[in-house]
Design an enzyme around this catalytic site. Sequence first.
Site, mmCIF file in Angstrom:
data_model
loop_
_atom_site.group_PDB
_atom_site.id
_atom_site.type_symbol
_atom_site.label_atom_id
_atom_site.label_comp_id
_atom_site.label_asym_id
_atom_site.label_seq_id
_atom_site.Cartn_x
_atom_site.Cartn_y
_atom_site.Cartn_z
ATOM 1 N N HIS A 26 0.913 -1.330 0.039
ATOM 2 C CA HIS A 26 0.066 -0.052 0.076
ATOM 3 C C HIS A 26 0.880 1.258 -0.047
ATOM 4 C CE1 HIS A 26 -3.269 2.808 1.070
ATOM 5 N NE2 HIS A 26 -4.032 1.915 0.718
ATOM 6 N N GLU B 173 -7.956 -5.602 -0.049
ATOM 7 C CA GLU B 173 -8.172 -6.263 -0.870
ATOM 8 C C GLU B 173 -8.305 -7.970 -0.740
ATOM 9 O OE1 GLU B 173 -10.169 -4.602 -2.633
ATOM 10 O OE2 GLU B 173 -9.072 -3.220 -4.161
HETATM 11 N N1 ACO Z 1 3.926 -7.477 -4.588
HETATM 12 C C1 ACO Z 1 5.356 -7.511 -4.698
HETATM 13 N N2 ACO Z 1 6.152 -6.366 -4.819
HETATM 14 C C2 ACO Z 1 5.417 -5.361 -4.175
HETATM 15 C C3 ACO Z 1 3.981 -4.987 -4.141
HETATM 16 C C4 ACO Z 1 3.330 -6.500 -4.261
HETATM 17 N N3 ACO Z 1 1.931 -6.406 -3.809
HETATM 18 N N4 ACO Z 1 3.677 -4.127 -3.455
HETATM 19 C C5 ACO Z 1 4.912 -3.095 -3.605
HETATM 20 N N5 ACO Z 1 5.816 -3.878 -4.107
HETATM 21 C C6 ACO Z 1 7.405 -3.715 -4.103
HETATM 22 C C7 ACO Z 1 7.203 -2.761 -5.362
HETATM 23 O O1 ACO Z 1 7.696 -3.379 -6.393
HETATM 24 C C8 ACO Z 1 8.697 -1.950 -4.724
HETATM 25 O O2 ACO Z 1 9.578 -2.616 -4.918
HETATM 26 P P1 ACO Z 1 11.318 -1.922 -5.655
HETATM 27 O O3 ACO Z 1 11.446 -0.562 -4.760
HETATM 28 O O4 ACO Z 1 12.131 -3.058 -5.354
HETATM 29 O O5 ACO Z 1 11.213 -1.632 -7.104
HETATM 30 C C9 ACO Z 1 8.563 -1.959 -3.340
HETATM 31 O O6 ACO Z 1 7.815 -3.065 -3.238
HETATM 32 C C10 ACO Z 1 7.731 -0.518 -2.563
HETATM 33 O O7 ACO Z 1 6.750 -0.355 -3.416
HETATM 34 P P2 ACO Z 1 5.737 1.014 -2.648
HETATM 35 O O8 ACO Z 1 6.405 2.092 -3.183
HETATM 36 O O9 ACO Z 1 5.472 0.708 -1.442
HETATM 37 O O10 ACO Z 1 4.323 0.557 -3.601
HETATM 38 P P3 ACO Z 1 3.777 1.719 -4.397
HETATM 39 O O11 ACO Z 1 3.122 2.770 -3.313
HETATM 40 O O12 ACO Z 1 4.156 2.068 -5.468
HETATM 41 O O13 ACO Z 1 2.494 0.668 -4.754
HETATM 42 C C11 ACO Z 1 0.400 -0.541 -4.545
HETATM 43 C C12 ACO Z 1 1.465 0.643 -4.058
HETATM 44 C C13 ACO Z 1 0.190 -0.191 -5.934
HETATM 45 C C14 ACO Z 1 -0.853 -0.975 -3.950
HETATM 46 C C15 ACO Z 1 1.252 -1.776 -4.824
HETATM 47 O O14 ACO Z 1 1.550 -2.312 -3.317
HETATM 48 C C16 ACO Z 1 0.649 -2.912 -5.479
HETATM 49 O O15 ACO Z 1 0.667 -2.850 -6.737
HETATM 50 N N6 ACO Z 1 -0.119 -3.832 -4.839
HETATM 51 C C17 ACO Z 1 -0.706 -4.953 -5.470
HETATM 52 C C18 ACO Z 1 -2.024 -4.707 -6.163
HETATM 53 C C19 ACO Z 1 -2.917 -4.496 -5.047
HETATM 54 O O16 ACO Z 1 -3.349 -5.224 -3.905
HETATM 55 N N7 ACO Z 1 -3.705 -3.398 -5.140
HETATM 56 C C20 ACO Z 1 -4.600 -2.865 -4.019
HETATM 57 C C21 ACO Z 1 -4.261 -1.806 -3.352
HETATM 58 S S1 ACO Z 1 -5.438 -1.122 -2.010
HETATM 59 C C22 ACO Z 1 -6.358 -0.210 -2.962
HETATM 60 O O17 ACO Z 1 -5.927 0.622 -3.682
HETATM 61 C C23 ACO Z 1 -7.945 -0.244 -2.395
#
Ligand code: ACO
Length: 355
Positions: free
Chosen positions: A242, A297
């Site tokens: 998140h 989710e």
């Molecule tokens: N699975 C694997 N790796 C992940 C995930 C995940 N679910 N979420 C974040 N990461 C990784 C990113 O790739 C990033 O890696 P890197 O720095 O090595 O490139 C690192 O963790 C940090 O990411 P953040 O900056 O914390 O994440 P960001 O804020 O960009 O994204 C998001 C948030 C879009 C929700 C992301 O966690 C994601 O894609 N989750 C999966 C989809 C999901 O569950 N969506 C629903 C969100 S809740 C909502 O909107 C209602």
Amino acid sequence: MSIGLDDVIAAETILSHVDGEAGRLIIRGHDLEELAGRVSFEDATAMLWDGLVPDASDPRALFGEARERAFHYLSPLANNLSGLTPVEGMRLLLSALPDADKNPASLAVGASAVAAAMAIRGAKGLAPVAPDASDGHAADLLRMIKGAPVDESRAKGLDTYLVTVIDHGLNASTFTARVVASTEAGLLSSVVAGLCALKGPLHGGAPGPVLDMLDAIGTIENADAWLDDAMARGERLMGFGHRIYRVRDPRADVLKAAAARLKGNNNRIAFAEAVEQTALNVLQRRKPGRRLDTNVEFYTAILLDALGVPREGFTPLFAAGRTAGWVAHALEQERVARIIRPQSRYVGPWPAEAA
Ligand code: ACO
């Protein structure tokens, strides 16, 4: 410059606050846990709208009437839904609504429920079911999806879900709704824009894929290898991570408890818990130090699946709940009376200087 606007404060709001370090969601001065499962969606919406919408004093009647009004607008379009996914169908239906309705706020909430149900049925080639204004909003929504009355525990489960997702700070869809509101485009246009932003898998499009993931994993013995392989391919694990929460999303536990209250769901929850724990271990192994935890989710998928909602319908139901928040934010933004218009830094070529 922050590409994802991570730390940019773009609005002041009295509506909700997300504390990402404490794992706390406050909605108009109440912790989520005080509201979800305790207050109906209609009452929660009236509370969220207090001071913004003048005529929400009998919200059950207000939204019952709004569902009927919405059905009147939308039912002629039900034949246009084949070939569309439910969320695409919902987008089509909401786009047909007038911004200049006599009560656009209640129409938006009524129409989101009617459109979600109509689009879920329409994607399967089924005729729409008319609303019953005397019913509670969640019970009526579930009945309009299924075509038959639903028992009280299931209606309560959906009611809890709708309240849980009602509002959540300046997330991507709410920000979108506020940008549209700032141009004075109108409330229904803000809601359609919110839905368009919500449908992506990085935001509200994730719960269907969560269920796909659980199905693909199949048994808990497969979980570690399956999840690890997915991450090795560079995929994101749906239902985890998140932008704001650095700890567990408080909505996950509220929804897990709601799913646990449904009879016959224990094995499913035990499986989900085991996969969740494995996913958290894999995330820690593959992304050490990133503080990735369970988001809303993951247990949305478990709860809505247990309520008998098809997975393609999960995002429309998210939108049905979040519409109340989009409306409140759009109205709050309209009062600011200043267009949202940030700037970009030009990094393209400049015209050649005249010789
Ligand atoms: N699975 C694997 N790796 C992940 C995930 C995940 N679910 N979420 C974040 N990461 C990784 C990113 O790739 C990033 O890696 P890197 O720095 O090595 O490139 C690192 O963790 C940090 O990411 P953040 O900056 O914390 O994440 P960001 O804020 O960009 O994204 C998001 C948030 C879009 C929700 C992301 O966690 C994601 O894609 N989750 C999966 C989809 C999901 O569950 N969506 C629903 C969100 S809740 C909502 O909107 C209602």
